[in-house]
Scaffold this motif. Structure first.
Motif, PDB file in Angstrom:
ATOM      1  N   LYS A  80      -2.174  -7.220   6.589  1.00 20.42           N
ATOM      2  CA  LYS A  80      -3.701  -7.404   6.003  1.00 20.42           C
ATOM      3  C   LYS A  80      -3.563  -6.036   7.469  1.00 20.42           C
ATOM      4  CE  LYS A  80      -7.772  -9.720   7.938  1.00 20.42           C
ATOM      5  NZ  LYS A  80      -8.782 -11.396   8.436  1.00 20.42           N
ATOM      6  N   VAL A  81      -2.970  -6.224   8.400  1.00 19.22           N
ATOM      7  CA  VAL A  81      -3.949  -4.296   8.621  1.00 19.22           C
ATOM      8  C   VAL A  81      -3.657  -3.295   8.167  1.00 19.22           C
ATOM      9  CG1 VAL A  81      -3.574  -2.800  11.306  1.00 19.22           C
ATOM     10  CG2 VAL A  81      -3.732  -5.232  11.004  1.00 19.22           C
ATOM     11  N   GLU A  82      -2.387  -3.759   7.359  1.00 15.89           N
ATOM     12  CA  GLU A  82      -1.411  -2.219   6.823  1.00 15.89           C
ATOM     13  C   GLU A  82      -2.085  -1.615   4.944  1.00 15.89           C
ATOM     14  OE1 GLU A  82       3.006  -1.682   8.101  1.00 15.89           O
ATOM     15  OE2 GLU A  82       2.739  -3.001   6.130  1.00 15.89           O
ATOM     16  N   GLN A  83      -2.681  -2.650   4.969  1.00 13.80           N
ATOM     17  CA  GLN A  83      -3.114  -2.968   3.112  1.00 13.80           C
ATOM     18  C   GLN A  83      -5.135  -2.802   3.802  1.00 13.80           C
ATOM     19  OE1 GLN A  83      -3.256  -6.404   0.671  1.00 13.80           O
ATOM     20  NE2 GLN A  83      -5.751  -6.146   0.642  1.00 13.80           N
ATOM     21  N   TRP A  84      -5.572  -2.639   4.722  1.00 15.71           N
ATOM     22  CA  TRP A  84      -6.918  -1.714   5.138  1.00 15.71           C
ATOM     23  C   TRP A  84      -6.592  -0.689   5.898  1.00 15.71           C
ATOM     24  CZ3 TRP A  84      -7.479  -0.732  11.081  1.00 15.71           C
ATOM     25  CH2 TRP A  84      -8.878  -0.528  11.061  1.00 15.71           C
ATOM     26  N   LEU A  85      -5.748  -0.325   6.289  1.00 13.69           N
ATOM     27  CA  LEU A  85      -5.283   1.184   6.855  1.00 13.69           C
ATOM     28  C   LEU A  85      -5.049   2.454   6.091  1.00 13.69           C
ATOM     29  CD1 LEU A  85      -3.236   0.601  10.575  1.00 13.69           C
ATOM     30  CD2 LEU A  85      -5.226   1.652   9.567  1.00 13.69           C
ATOM     31  N   LEU A  86      -3.947   1.718   4.609  1.00  6.50           N
ATOM     32  CA  LEU A  86      -3.704   2.171   3.749  1.00  6.50           C
ATOM     33  C   LEU A  86      -4.280   2.609   2.100  1.00  6.50           C
ATOM     34  CD1 LEU A  86       0.473   2.347   4.847  1.00  6.50           C
ATOM     35  CD2 LEU A  86      -0.743   3.719   4.920  1.00  6.50           C
ATOM     36  N   SER A  87      -4.454   1.295   1.996  1.00  2.64           N
ATOM     37  CA  SER A  87      -5.713   1.303   0.111  1.00  2.64           C
ATOM     38  C   SER A  87      -5.975   2.795   0.614  1.00  2.64           C
ATOM     39  CB  SER A  87      -6.451  -0.015   0.600  1.00  2.64           C
ATOM     40  OG  SER A  87      -7.642   0.135   1.250  1.00  2.64           O
ATOM     41  N   SER A  88      -6.996   3.717   1.027  1.00  2.50           N
ATOM     42  CA  SER A  88      -7.480   4.537   0.815  1.00  2.50           C
ATOM     43  C   SER A  88      -6.650   5.352   0.198  1.00  2.50           C
ATOM     44  CB  SER A  88      -8.307   5.121   1.853  1.00  2.50           C
ATOM     45  OG  SER A  88      -9.486   5.848   1.618  1.00  2.50           O
TER      46      SER A  88
END
Length: 233
Positions: A80-88
């Motif tokens: 969840k954290v990696e998706q928040w950080l790397l999705s942009s």
């Protein structure tokens, strides 16, 4: 609790992440363009050829503590954290709670994860635009958020009937291209150069507010606003 806001989520309030004391905020370096000539001592510096310094991007690093009840929950929280950080896929505003009134334009380019069974440490590495950007437009003059060390009390919106001379101070470290919002057509004179803007909102890449004071002559009837944010190191 201290944290950062990125991709419209706060690290603690929305994700429950604690920021560790390993934050790194790099200062951008000047980009120097030099040329040597045979039989010449030293070199020519062309860095200021267009009137101002250029800077490299800056790097930001934040390390988060992820807590979980077991290793499986930890893996889901990590996802969840990696998706928040790397999705942009582009630079987006990053607000650091330690720097009220400013934001970075940053993109998370990588993460590093250390698994400690029910606890994980995740480091997020960002590349960012060189300058911190003011959250408020210049000329807002709001006392609750006014910083006497860095802010400037000034007007950036004017009512003109005929011809008027005004002054706008650009507190940035670079020249700024403002958005101009006019109620009717105006003629603007800056540094003996004339620009014509039509009714509505527009930008002219040739019209820039230089660092420091700008003396401007306005000719027209109605209201005109110069909308811009400061950009500082």
């Amino acid at each position: 609790m201290y944290g950062i806001t990125y991709n419209n989520k706060h690290s603690f309030n929305d994700l429950g992440l604690t920021v560790l004391n390993t934050r790194v905020i790099e200062t951008p370096s000047k980009i120097k363009i030099t040329e040597t000539i045979p039989f010449m001592n030293g070199s020519y510096d062309f860095s200021n050829l267009y009137g101002s310094n250029c800077y490299t991007e800056r790097q930001l690093e934040y390390e988060f503590l992820i807590k979980a009840r077991n290793s499986t929950e930890l893996e889901f929280k990590r996802m969840k954290v990696e998706q928040w950080l790397l999705s942009s896929n582009s630079k987006t505003p990053l607000i650091d709670d330690n720097l009220p009134g400013y934001y970075y334009k940053a993109e998370c380019i990588s993460t590093e994860f250390e698994d400690l069974i029910n606890i994980g440490k995740l480091k997020a590495i960002f590349t960012a635009y060189p300058f911190k950007i003011g959250e408020a437009y210049e000329g807002n003059n709001l006392w609750d958020s006014f910083n006497f060390e860095l802010d400037v009390l000034q007007d950036t919106k004017f009512t003109v009937n005929g011809t008027s001379s005004v002054s706008i101070y650009n507190p940035s470290v670079i020249d700024i291209e403002p958005e101009i919002i006019a109620s009717s057509q105006f003629e603007i004179t800056l540094d003996n150069k004339k620009y014509v803007v039509k009714s509505g909102a527009s930008k002219d890449y040739r019209f820039k507010l230089k660092k420091g004071n700008n003396n401007i002559t306005l000719k027209g009837n109605g209201t005109i606003e110069f909308r811009f944010r400061k950009e500082v190191l």
